[in-house]
Every structure is written in C-alpha cells, then in structure tokens.
Design a protein around this motif. Structure first.
Motif, PDB file in Angstrom:
ATOM      1  N   ARG A 178       0.884  -1.234   0.046  1.00 11.31           N
ATOM      2  CA  ARG A 178       0.045  -0.119   0.105  1.00 11.31           C
ATOM      3  C   ARG A 178       0.840   1.296   0.100  1.00 11.31           C
ATOM      4  N   PHE A 179       0.475   2.146  -0.743  1.00 10.27           N
ATOM      5  CA  PHE A 179       1.277   3.708  -0.633  1.00 10.27           C
ATOM      6  C   PHE A 179       0.338   4.457   0.260  1.00 10.27           C
ATOM      7  N   ILE A 180       1.336   5.231   1.056  1.00 12.59           N
ATOM      8  CA  ILE A 180       0.958   6.157   2.005  1.00 12.59           C
ATOM      9  C   ILE A 180       0.016   7.277   1.278  1.00 12.59           C
ATOM     10  N   ASP A 181      -0.800   7.792   1.956  1.00 14.18           N
ATOM     11  CA  ASP A 181      -1.867   8.763   1.353  1.00 14.18           C
ATOM     12  C   ASP A 181      -2.048   9.774   2.228  1.00 14.18           C
ATOM     13  N   GLY A 182      -1.377  10.035   3.424  1.00 15.48           N
ATOM     14  CA  GLY A 182      -1.597  11.014   4.364  1.00 15.48           C
ATOM     15  C   GLY A 182      -2.779  11.028   5.056  1.00 15.48           C
ATOM     16  N   LYS A 183      -3.692  10.168   4.992  1.00 15.26           N
ATOM     17  CA  LYS A 183      -5.053  10.004   5.818  1.00 15.26           C
ATOM     18  C   LYS A 183      -5.222   8.777   6.350  1.00 15.26           C
ATOM     19  N   LYS A 184      -5.440   7.751   5.608  1.00 15.45           N
ATOM     20  CA  LYS A 184      -5.896   6.541   6.237  1.00 15.45           C
ATOM     21  C   LYS A 184      -4.480   5.303   6.039  1.00 15.45           C
ATOM     22  N   VAL A 185      -3.774   5.591   5.072  1.00 11.83           N
ATOM     23  CA  VAL A 185      -2.553   4.735   5.001  1.00 11.83           C
ATOM     24  C   VAL A 185      -1.323   5.619   5.481  1.00 11.83           C
ATOM     25  N   LEU A 186      -0.901   5.303   6.325  1.00 15.76           N
ATOM     26  CA  LEU A 186       0.366   6.013   7.171  1.00 15.76           C
ATOM     27  C   LEU A 186       1.338   4.997   7.471  1.00 15.76           C
ATOM     28  N   LEU A 187       2.634   5.420   7.645  1.00 18.68           N
ATOM     29  CA  LEU A 187       3.500   4.438   8.170  1.00 18.68           C
ATOM     30  C   LEU A 187       2.964   4.092   9.534  1.00 18.68           C
ATOM     31  N   PRO A 188       3.328   2.756  10.059  1.00 13.16           N
ATOM     32  CA  PRO A 188       4.093   1.655   9.170  1.00 13.16           C
ATOM     33  C   PRO A 188       3.126   0.845   8.458  1.00 13.16           C
ATOM     34  N   GLU A 189       2.196   1.204   7.792  1.00  7.19           N
ATOM     35  CA  GLU A 189       1.361   0.301   7.117  1.00  7.19           C
ATOM     36  C   GLU A 189       2.079  -0.470   6.106  1.00  7.19           C
ATOM     37  N   PRO A 190       2.757   0.368   5.076  1.00  8.42           N
ATOM     38  CA  PRO A 190       3.634  -0.583   4.094  1.00  8.42           C
ATOM     39  C   PRO A 190       4.475  -1.408   4.598  1.00  8.42           C
ATOM     40  N   GLN A 191       5.040  -1.138   5.762  1.00  7.12           N
ATOM     41  CA  GLN A 191       5.983  -2.184   6.508  1.00  7.12           C
ATOM     42  C   GLN A 191       5.189  -3.576   6.971  1.00  7.12           C
ATOM     43  N   ARG A 192       4.047  -3.294   7.462  1.00  9.76           N
ATOM     44  CA  ARG A 192       2.912  -4.405   7.739  1.00  9.76           C
ATOM     45  C   ARG A 192       2.701  -5.025   6.673  1.00  9.76           C
ATOM     46  N   ASP A 193       2.479  -4.424   5.337  1.00 13.05           N
ATOM     47  CA  ASP A 193       2.252  -5.263   4.344  1.00 13.05           C
ATOM     48  C   ASP A 193       3.455  -6.252   3.863  1.00 13.05           C
ATOM     49  N   GLY A 194       4.765  -5.620   4.088  1.00 13.39           N
ATOM     50  CA  GLY A 194       5.783  -6.469   3.901  1.00 13.39           C
ATOM     51  C   GLY A 194       6.133  -7.631   4.552  1.00 13.39           C
ATOM     52  N   ALA A 195       5.791  -7.625   5.802  1.00 12.31           N
ATOM     53  CA  ALA A 195       5.754  -8.579   6.757  1.00 12.31           C
ATOM     54  C   ALA A 195       4.564  -9.523   6.534  1.00 12.31           C
ATOM     55  N   ARG A 196       3.557  -9.240   6.146  1.00 14.50           N
ATOM     56  CA  ARG A 196       2.460  -9.956   5.717  1.00 14.50           C
ATOM     57  C   ARG A 196       2.721 -10.908   4.369  1.00 14.50           C
ATOM     58  N   ALA A 197       3.552 -10.396   3.481  1.00 15.63           N
ATOM     59  CA  ALA A 197       3.939 -10.833   2.283  1.00 15.63           C
ATOM     60  C   ALA A 197       4.976 -12.024   2.676  1.00 15.63           C
ATOM     61  N   VAL A 198       5.725 -11.852   3.661  1.00 16.86           N
ATOM     62  CA  VAL A 198       6.599 -12.621   3.968  1.00 16.86           C
ATOM     63  C   VAL A 198       6.015 -14.019   4.735  1.00 16.86           C
ATOM     64  N   GLN A 199       4.957 -13.550   5.480  1.00 15.87           N
ATOM     65  CA  GLN A 199       4.113 -14.707   6.205  1.00 15.87           C
ATOM     66  C   GLN A 199       3.519 -15.555   5.162  1.00 15.87           C
ATOM     67  N   PHE A 200       2.743 -14.834   4.114  1.00 10.31           N
ATOM     68  CA  PHE A 200       2.315 -15.551   2.822  1.00 10.31           C
ATOM     69  C   PHE A 200       2.889 -16.470   2.155  1.00 10.31           C
ATOM     70  N   LEU A 201       4.126 -15.916   1.754  1.00 11.28           N
ATOM     71  CA  LEU A 201       5.209 -16.699   1.174  1.00 11.28           C
ATOM     72  C   LEU A 201       5.677 -18.093   2.029  1.00 11.28           C
ATOM     73  N   ARG A 202       5.785 -18.007   3.385  1.00  6.43           N
ATOM     74  CA  ARG A 202       5.998 -19.000   4.185  1.00  6.43           C
ATOM     75  C   ARG A 202       4.679 -20.049   3.828  1.00  6.43           C
TER      76      ARG A 202
END
Length: 361
Positions: free
Chosen positions: A147-171
């Motif tokens: 997810r890209f940040i939008d200054g409103k609903k998507v802020l840091l660290p949501e992109p980081q959490r997406d990355g962690a979720r991707a690692v979990q999915f791959l596992r």
C-alpha cells in the motif's frame, strides 16, 4: 547504418539510465518520478518515450521504450516471466506479489524484493540481471507491491506491515512453491530498504492462535540487503543525523499526515510512537539478522541551498546502523560506492545472502 548506430548508442545510454551502473542498480533508486538530468536529455531525443506526456521521462518509461526499440530490431528484452504473477497476499488491491521459482529438487532459499519510491510510487519489477543470478544459484525470488501512503488512512508503518504479511504468505506457500521457510532474505532500495530492515529487526508478528493461517507464520528473516536505506523515519532524528533539509522530504510529511514543519518537529506523544514504530533502528536487538548495506549519495554536510528532501539516502543512515549493530555484535557490511571501485555490490549482496543461508540448519 549511421541511424542504426545512433539507435544502438541510445539504447546503451537508456540501459545505464534504466538499470544504473553495476555499483548502484536501479532498484536502489527512489522510483517516484524525478527530473533526472540524464533521462531528460534522452527525452529531448526521444519524445515518444514519455508515455503519459507529463514532460518527465521516468525510468519505467525509458525501460518500456528501450524494450520497444529492441523488439523492432529483433532483439527481445532479456526478462524472466514469473512462475506465479500478481498473486494476492492481502485484502488491498496492491497486496500482490510475483514469484519466480528456482529449479531444484530440494526446497530453495527465498529472496524477497521490495521496491522503492518514497512510499508513493514504484514497481515490483526486479532487476533482470540480479533475478537471473539468484535463479542460477538455486534461489527463488519474490517481488511485492504494498500500500502507498496517502496522508490520511494509510500512514507508516502500514507499508511495513504489508511487507511482513507478504513474508508470512510466502512461508504459507512453502510446500506448494518448494520454498525453504528457514532461509528467507529481504532487500530493496530507499523505501524498500526501510521496509526490509523493519521486517528484519521487528519482533515476530506471528499470531499462533489466529484463525488466519497466514498470520500464524513467522515474519522473522535470515538476512537483509539495502540500497540507500533510511535507518529512521523520525524527522527529528533525520534532522540531527543528516542535517540540511533531508527531513523535509515530502514523503515524510505524507507518511504521518502532517502539513507543517511545526507539526513534524513537535509531535504529540501518539505521533512520536508512530515515528518510533515506523523506524527500523528502534526495533534493533542483538538477535536480529545480518545486514548488507550500500550507499551512493554524496557524503559530507549538505549545502546551505539544499532542496527539501535532499540527502534522504545519505550514508550517515548507514553509519548510524553500523554503530548500533557493532555494539550489539550483529554482522553487517557497509559499502560506500565512490570508495568501492572494482567491487560489485550486487554480486556481493547475493554472496552475503548465500553465506547467511548456509548457516541455517
């Protein structure tokens, strides 16, 4: 004949602008559209390359134009098709990844590429040379969007959490995709570097009792690689660490939903918690994985007339990491490319990953 020679020379220049020199590949760069001087010179020669006609030639546009020209000359672009493309790992439209499976009778290590782009742009297109090197070495590769940040609903660290979720999915796909879940590394440039480090240093986000089988998987990885990575996204600390106006990067303001310097430099307690949670170095502990980091941006104090955001890939970010990692006795490699002539950081990073994978039993 002269026209063909000119086209071939232009293709070489385009290759340099698109893929970068060997010491600093394209995935090290911030992929947000930038008025790169070399690209703009090419735009004057090849106006058709500016696909969206916005007057700025981006690396993606140059890459696409280069492929088009090569096809016209009967020289197809050297790329590898994903084994699985645009696979969803989460609910958001950008929670997708590509997976490239290495040929092996045994479960393969996995390297996850996370693109840069200031958390507002970028693509999961992997450097084809590095991708092929991984596959030739028997290492599978995944490349993610987030997810890209939008200054409103998507802020840091949501992109980081997406990355962690991707690692979990791959596992979770380890058996199906022939992945060794004990040998996983993440790498990227700029924002992708920050996400990679955050995944590497953060406590395990696995939830063993979750109803979602993906959430039960571990987020811990065995190695991290970065190009121009930021150890912190706290504007107060960036100002102290780098100086100048690096802390005024537009993405820093957007990442936290602030509009003014006053807000950024005088955060509420809740905002400071978000700064800390979003910054990889705040999670660093002695049990974290080794880090291979590369920096190429100009060193030393920033000029008095520095632009807002200039210096956001400063080597001081890496030096800050080296200091703390050495104190914690965590293996790390710091490369400053202007002082590393004759070395190939891309190849060395792959060798670094292989070294870490070999330690896993």
């Amino acid at each position: 004949m002269l026209q063909m020679r000119f086209i071939n020379i232009a293709l070489c220049v385009l290759a340099i602008c698109v893929f970068g020199v060997s010491s600093y590949p394209v995935w090290a760069a911030d992929e947000k559209p930038q008025p790169d001087e070399r690209l703009q010179k090419l735009l004057k020669r090849f106006p058709a390359a500016d696909k969206n006609k916005d007057g700025i030639l981006t690396r993606d546009e140059a890459r696409a134009y280069r492929q088009q020209m090569q096809k016209r000359q009967g020289r197809p672009f050297n790329s590898v098709e994903p084994t699985h493309a645009d696979v969803k790992y989460g609910d958001h439209a950008r929670n997708v990844l590509d997976f490239y499976q290495a040929k092996s009778d045994q479960p393969t290590p996995l390297v996850v590429y996370i693109h840069g782009g200031g958390f507002v742009g970028g693509s999961k297109r992997v450097n084809p040379g590095f991708l092929q090197q991984c596959l030739d070495a028997g290492i599978s590769v995944a490349a993610i969007h987030y997810r890209f940040i939008d200054g409103k609903k998507v802020l840091l660290p949501e992109p980081q959490r997406d990355g962690a979720r991707a690692v979990q999915f791959l596992r979770s796909k380890a058996k199906e995709w022939n992945i060794d879940p004990k040998r996983v590394a993440c790498f990227g440039g700029s924002a992708g570097a920050g996400i990679s480090m955050w995944i590497g240093f953060h406590d395990d986000l696995a939830k063993p009792d979750s109803d979602d089988p993906i959430e039960r998987e571990s987020t811990r990885i065995q190695a991290v690689g970065t190009f121009g990575g930021q150890s912190t996204y706290d504007p107060i600390k960036i100002k102290a660490l780098v100086g100048g106006r690096a802390w005024e990067h537009a993405s820093i303001f957007k990442a936290y939903g602030v509009d003014t310097a006053e807000e950024a430099l005088h955060p509420t307690l809740e905002q400071q918690k978000r700064y800390d949670e979003s910054s990889a170095i705040m999670h660093l502990t002695k049990d974290d994985p080794p880090l291979y980091m590369v920096y190429s941006e100009a060193d030393g104090p920033l000029p008095a007339n520095a632009r807002p955001g200039q210096g956001i890939h400063h080597p001081n970010f890496g030096r800050d990491l080296v200091k703390k990692m050495n104190e914690l006795e965590i293996e790390n490699v710091f490369i400053y490319t202007p002082e590393a002539k004759g070395r190939n950081p891309q190849r060395e990073m792959l060798e670094f990953f292989q070294k870490q994978f070999a330690k896993v039993k």
